[in-house]
Design a protein around this motif. Structure first.
Motif, PDB file in Angstrom:
ATOM      1  N   ARG A 190       0.826  -1.206   0.000  1.00 46.55           N
ATOM      2  CA  ARG A 190       0.000   0.000   0.000  1.00 46.55           C
ATOM      3  C   ARG A 190       0.862   1.259   0.000  1.00 46.55           C
ATOM      4  N   ASP A 191       1.835   1.316   0.898  1.00 41.45           N
ATOM      5  CA  ASP A 191       2.667   2.519   1.010  1.00 41.45           C
ATOM      6  C   ASP A 191       3.566   2.687  -0.211  1.00 41.45           C
ATOM      7  N   SER A 192       4.078   1.581  -0.740  1.00 40.24           N
ATOM      8  CA  SER A 192       4.921   1.662  -1.938  1.00 40.24           C
ATOM      9  C   SER A 192       4.111   2.140  -3.134  1.00 40.24           C
ATOM     10  N   SER A 193       2.857   1.711  -3.238  1.00 39.85           N
ATOM     11  CA  SER A 193       1.988   2.165  -4.327  1.00 39.85           C
ATOM     12  C   SER A 193       1.740   3.657  -4.224  1.00 39.85           C
ATOM     13  N   THR A 194       1.569   4.146  -3.003  1.00 35.38           N
ATOM     14  CA  THR A 194       1.375   5.584  -2.801  1.00 35.38           C
ATOM     15  C   THR A 194       2.612   6.365  -3.236  1.00 35.38           C
ATOM     16  N   MET A 195       3.785   5.876  -2.857  1.00 35.57           N
ATOM     17  CA  MET A 195       5.026   6.540  -3.243  1.00 35.57           C
ATOM     18  C   MET A 195       5.259   6.452  -4.754  1.00 35.57           C
TER      19      MET A 195
ATOM     20  N   ARG B 158       2.851   6.457  -7.029  1.00 38.40           N
ATOM     21  CA  ARG B 158       1.980   7.476  -7.619  1.00 38.40           C
ATOM     22  C   ARG B 158       2.577   8.870  -7.432  1.00 38.40           C
ATOM     23  N   ARG B 159       3.192   9.096  -6.275  1.00 35.92           N
ATOM     24  CA  ARG B 159       3.836  10.392  -6.032  1.00 35.92           C
ATOM     25  C   ARG B 159       4.949  10.660  -7.040  1.00 35.92           C
TER      26      ARG B 159
ATOM     27  N   ILE C  31       4.268   5.088   7.911  1.00 33.09           N
ATOM     28  CA  ILE C  31       4.409   4.429   6.618  1.00 33.09           C
ATOM     29  C   ILE C  31       5.601   3.488   6.680  1.00 33.09           C
TER      30      ILE C  31
ATOM     31  N   SER D 296       9.284   1.989   1.739  1.00 33.86           N
ATOM     32  CA  SER D 296       8.352   2.283   0.645  1.00 33.86           C
ATOM     33  C   SER D 296       8.800   3.487  -0.180  1.00 33.86           C
TER      34      SER D 296
ATOM     35  N   GLY E   8       9.144   3.064  -4.093  1.00 36.19           N
ATOM     36  CA  GLY E   8       8.396   3.927  -5.000  1.00 36.19           C
ATOM     37  C   GLY E   8       9.287   4.555  -6.052  1.00 36.19           C
TER      38      GLY E   8
END
Length: 261
Positions: A9-14, A16-17, A104, A108, A112
């Motif tokens: 989850r946190d890696s996916s957020t990073m 996208r960032r 987080i 991640s 990311g």
């Protein structure tokens, strides 16, 4: 949530960032992409006839087929310089310190960057490959399995160089230094078999060109796309990729964890 779920989850957020940053500020990626494209056009249209005659006695189309695989791998090296700059920018502008105060997964941030860089490398390779096709590159002898193997090699090579670039970014005091530290990722393809065969180089220079990661990867990709002999280069290319990935990961993780203390 499990530890793995939190990491994903946190890696996916990073991820996208980082992709959002790349979309908002495309100038760095475009500038790095310009280098392999310009070298491709320069060597094909300015030196193509002379180089082809000297290598195989053929015409310019023969040299296009020879040079494009090397330029594709050079594109990966060029693109990953942007990763080193991006990581260094994050480390020096304080955003990492803020991330560390949040709930987080610690790794991640790096994951990311790596995932985003690999995706950018793949897109850059596609764009440069399209330029190669536009000027006459053809791969009529490659089977579907060989195309799949070629794509896998490019992705694995991108992953390996990205982790090395992340480490370079972490040890650099600022973004400018990160760009300078990552310059070997562009320089090494210039002294490989990208433009001329290793056998055509001076004897004292051949070991420099042969015993480095780009040359076996180029020869493997060239063999997959053109149907030429690969020999032991395939195993060497995969070995280099795995070794650089492990080295870059351990280096980056150790440096990132040390900076957190």
């Amino acid at each position: 949530m499990s530890s793995l779920s939190l990491t994903v989850r946190d890696s996916s957020t990073m991820l996208r960032r980082n992709l959002l940053h790349a979309r908002r500020y495309p100038s760095l990626t475009l500038n790095l992409l310009l280098t392999p494209v310009m070298l491709l056009l320069l060597f094909v249209y300015i030196f193509g006839d002379a180089m082809s005659a000297g290598i195989s006695g053929g015409d310019r189309s023969d040299y296009i087929a020879y040079i494009v695989p090397g330029i594709l791998l050079m594109t990966i090296g060029s693109t990953t310089i942007g990763t080193a700059v991006s990581v260094s920018t994050d480390m020096t502008e304080g955003i990492i310190a803020r991330f560390r105060t949040m709930a987080i997964h610690r790794q991640s941030v790096l994951i990311g960057h790596v995932a985003g860089s690999v995706l950018q490398c793949v897109m850059s390779v596609v764009l440069v490959g399209a330029v190669g096709v536009a000027i006459g590159f053809r791969s009529t002898d490659a089977t579907a399995m060989e195309w799949l193997a070629a794509f896998g090699l490019l992705a694995l090579f991108a992953l390996a160089l990205t982790w090395i670039a992340v480490g370079m970014g972490l040890v650099s005091p600022n973004a400018e230094a990160a760009g300078n530290n990552a310059m070997p990722l562009i320089f090494l393809p210039l002294i490989s078999s990208t433009f001329v065969p290793v056998d055509a180089m001076p004897g004292w220079f051949q070991p420099i060109a042969e015993y480095q990661p780009f040359t076996p990867a180029i020869e493997t990709l060239r063999g997959l796309l053109l149907g030429t002999e690969i020999g032991h280069n395939g195993w060497l290319a995969v070995g280099w990729c795995l070794a650089l990935t492990v080295l870059g990961y351990r280096w980056s993780k150790a440096r990132f964890d040390r900076d957190a203390k």
